[in-house]
Write an enzyme that holds these catalytic residues in place. Structure first.
Site, PDB file in Angstrom:
ATOM      1  N   ASP A 162     -12.564   1.829   3.088  1.00 31.62           N
ATOM      2  CA  ASP A 162     -11.512   3.185   3.759  1.00 31.62           C
ATOM      3  C   ASP A 162     -12.184   4.031   2.604  1.00 31.62           C
ATOM      4  OD1 ASP A 162     -10.828   1.642   6.147  1.00 31.62           O
ATOM      5  OD2 ASP A 162      -8.924   1.380   5.328  1.00 31.62           O
TER       6      ASP A 162
ATOM      7  N   GLU B 128       1.163  -1.359  -0.297  1.00 30.47           N
ATOM      8  CA  GLU B 128      -0.017   0.262   0.190  1.00 30.47           C
ATOM      9  C   GLU B 128       0.890   1.010   0.056  1.00 30.47           C
ATOM     10  OE1 GLU B 128      -3.384  -0.669   3.104  1.00 30.47           O
ATOM     11  OE2 GLU B 128      -2.946  -2.353   2.930  1.00 30.47           O
ATOM     12  N   TYR B 129       1.567   1.950  -0.732  1.00 28.11           N
ATOM     13  CA  TYR B 129       1.251   1.636  -2.735  1.00 28.11           C
ATOM     14  C   TYR B 129       2.365   1.606  -3.675  1.00 28.11           C
ATOM     15  CZ  TYR B 129      -3.864   1.819  -0.538  1.00 28.11           C
ATOM     16  OH  TYR B 129      -4.425   2.095   0.175  1.00 28.11           O
TER      17      TYR B 129
END
Length: 599
Positions: free
Chosen positions: A443, A374-375
């Site tokens: 999210d 991420e990411y």
């Protein structure tokens, strides 16, 4: 170790303790729970959680309790803690002194000694459960099921206890109340043949107080066509840290009925350090000893066996449910920072991970690897500038090393905004080497924007007034498909938790806020298992649910909205769905909805 204490309050700090009715205001009641989070022999971590169970705000709190003479608090956070001899006092910090109805706050501390708390008071009131003679009922026994037919089932349970006497019992099906009865049994009818249902029961006393729910009884009605299970992936993440404060273990997948409803587990997380994969938590992973009662197969660990902990429990789970495949997941939000350095030598990185996953002590446990970066070539907790080809190069290196007989997957961004994270890396190129992608379709919005606007964190589609275009599940799926990724290689993500704000007056999305709502483990976030009872959903938007209770506003998925999302999975021809993470759905309601929806 948990010591549950109930605190009865008729007024806030500095007010006379007169009955609320005489003041023309609602009563404020609260509960407090002390938990020893961890114990390392020479010390321990403790935690108090105060919950406002009344219908009026609790303004300020002070807790006093007694520790044995050999037990001391050495440091504390989110409260000011002092002592006079063996009496310890904790006061709110001001910013966390106000607790809305249904909300809770926590503070923690480190200490030395035994850590057994007694003689607790809150704001001077006794901690023995509201006021004398005002105790809520206990939990009834877990229901048993009999006379199961195509359309009905008989439920029976053992009685709850109460100081005033139990008046009746609420029967809940899939989290929704369906009946109130005076006896110890109920026959539910009008059900669908060949369908799974989850039942709980709670007692109500003569003061109309409800107690905690019983354990969950899973029931499948007879008849109907045996629906094909199909080839859809039904995956969930199991976190190694869940065995601590959350007290969630591999056996809970069995007792909740979840194990028979899933096809895959991602075990999270291993770390990425110094260019290679490393163990994330050796104690939880393979050292923790499980007793016979705690173990999947009813056999306790011995001190000299070569493998214990979660890995051994997962091995036992696979023996009991051989259809389940398990992948070892590396990275995650906290541990993604090592990927950029590791990808300076993709082949060496992949080789290190292969050797760890295939370690002879647990090689039979794992069926592949999941990579949660991420990411790539974008910013998360940290920023990476490896270039767009890095995703393709990583997946190719891992497929080359792990071969065709192992699963190779990745968790990827769902940011479909113009120039957003999906556009930053070659996800289509990487998909050629991946069995599937876990698209993190949650999210999107949360209380990191402390003043709002309030918005659902996992919208399936866009809606008028959405704060950011491209921040919804359908936009992500469509963008990934447009880049050439096969639908079958995309899994839709479901969050087993909600995100919330406080200081909100508007029920509908788009309201202003003053900050993150209090959560059991972290501000602004709480599990479905907590939210469904204390802040029930009372609205829907864009294929998901939201709840406005008191000054709090939360969004989360329910069994009903999960069913709608599973319809979307099938309409889009996706490979299936995955969930983050199992402990948020301890009763198995949401995973049951995923299973039913993908049959």
């Amino acid at each position: 170790m948990t010591l549950g204490l109930s605190l009865g309050l008729l007024s806030g700090v500095g007010q006379a303790a007169a009955p609320a009715e005489s003041q023309g205001a609602a009563a404020t009641t609260a509960t407090a729970e002390y938990t020893k989070v961890s114990d390392w022999g020479t010390g321990f971590e403790g935690k108090w959680t105060i919950k406002n169970t009344g219908d009026a705000p609790l303004d300020g709190w002070t807790i006093e309790w007694t520790f044995p003479a050999d037990t001391k608090v050495t440091s504390a956070w989110d409260a000011t803690v002092t002592n006079s001899g063996t009496t310890w006092t904790a006061e709110d910090k001001g910013w966390n002194g106000s607790i809305a109805p249904g909300a809770s706050v926590s503070f923690g501390f480190n200490g030395t000694g035994g850590g057994s708390a007694t003689d607790c008071t809150l704001n001077g009131a006794s901690c023995d459960g509201t006021q004398p003679g005002d105790q809520a009922p206990s939990a009834p026994g877990t229901p048993t099921a009999s006379d199961v037919t195509d359309t009905g089932v008989k439920l029976s349970w053992t009685a709850a206890t109460d100081d005033k006497g139990v008046k009746n019992y609420d029967v809940l099906r899939d989290g929704q109340q369906v009946a109130t009865v005076e006896g110890l049994n109920y026959t539910d009818s009008g059900l669908k043949p060949g369908t799974d249902y989850a039942y709980t029961v709670r007692a109500r006393d003569t003061a109309d107080q409800t107690g905690p729910s019983s354990g969950v009884r899973q029931v499948r009605t007879t008849g109907g066509e045996d629906p094909p299970t199909g080839d859809k992936v039904k995956l969930g993440y199991f976190t190694n840290w869940g065995v601590y404060q959350r007290d969630y273990h591999v056996k809970d997948l069995v007792t909740s009925g979840t194990a028979e409803k899933i096809t895959h587990i991602n075990y999270a997380f291993g770390n990425v350090q110094n260019g290679r994969c490393t163990i994330g938590d050796s104690f939880a992973d393979y050292e923790k000893t499980y007793s016979a009662e705690e173990s999947v197969d009813g056999k306790g660990d011995t001190w000299d066996q070569p493998l214990r902990g979660n890995f051994n429990q997962l091995r036992k789970l696979k023996e009991k449910y051989p259809h389940i495949k398990i992948l070892y997941s590396f990275g995650g939000w906290t541990w993604s920072g090592g990927f950029g350095d590791a990808m300076k030598n993709p082949a060496a990185f992949a080789d290190s991970c292969y050797k760890l996953v295939e370690d002879e002590r647990w090689a039979d446990v794992f069926d592949g690897i999941d990579l949660d970066w991420e990411y790539p070539n974008a910013c998360g907790k940290s920023c990476d500038s490896s270039g767009p080809a890095v995703m393709r190069d990583m997946m190719k290196a891992f497929r080359d090393r792990f071969g065709q007989d192992n699963l190779v997957t990745a968790a990827i961004t769902a940011d479909a905004s113009d120039g957003g994270k999906i556009d930053k890396a070659d996800y289509a190129g990487g998909a050629r080497y991946s069995d599937w992608y876990n698209v993190m379709t949650y999210d999107f919005f949360g209380a990191w924007d402390a003043q709002g606007p309030t918005a659902p964190h996992s919208p399936l589609t866009s809606y008028p007034g959405i704060p950011q275009q491209g921040f919804n599940s359908d936009a992500a799926i469509q963008k990934l498909k447009a880049k050439g990724i096969d639908s079958e290689k995309l899994l839709l993500g479901i969050g087993f938790y909600g995100r919330g704000w406080t200081g909100v007056t508007q029920k509908e999305p788009g309201g202003s806020a003053t900050g993150p709502a209090p959560g059991k483990y972290e501000q602004g976030i709480d599990d479905y298992k907590e939210l469904k009872g204390r802040c029930p959903a009372n609205g829907k938007v864009a294929g998901t649910a939201y709840a406005h209770c008191g000054k709090e506003w939360w969004s989360y998925d329910t069994p009903e909205t999960v069913a709608g999302k599973m319809d979307y999975v099938k309409r889009q021809g996706l490979g299936g769905s995955f969930a983050w993470e199992f402990s948020g759905d301890a009763g198995g309601e949401l995973m049951s909805a995923i299973d039913r929806g993908l049959r």
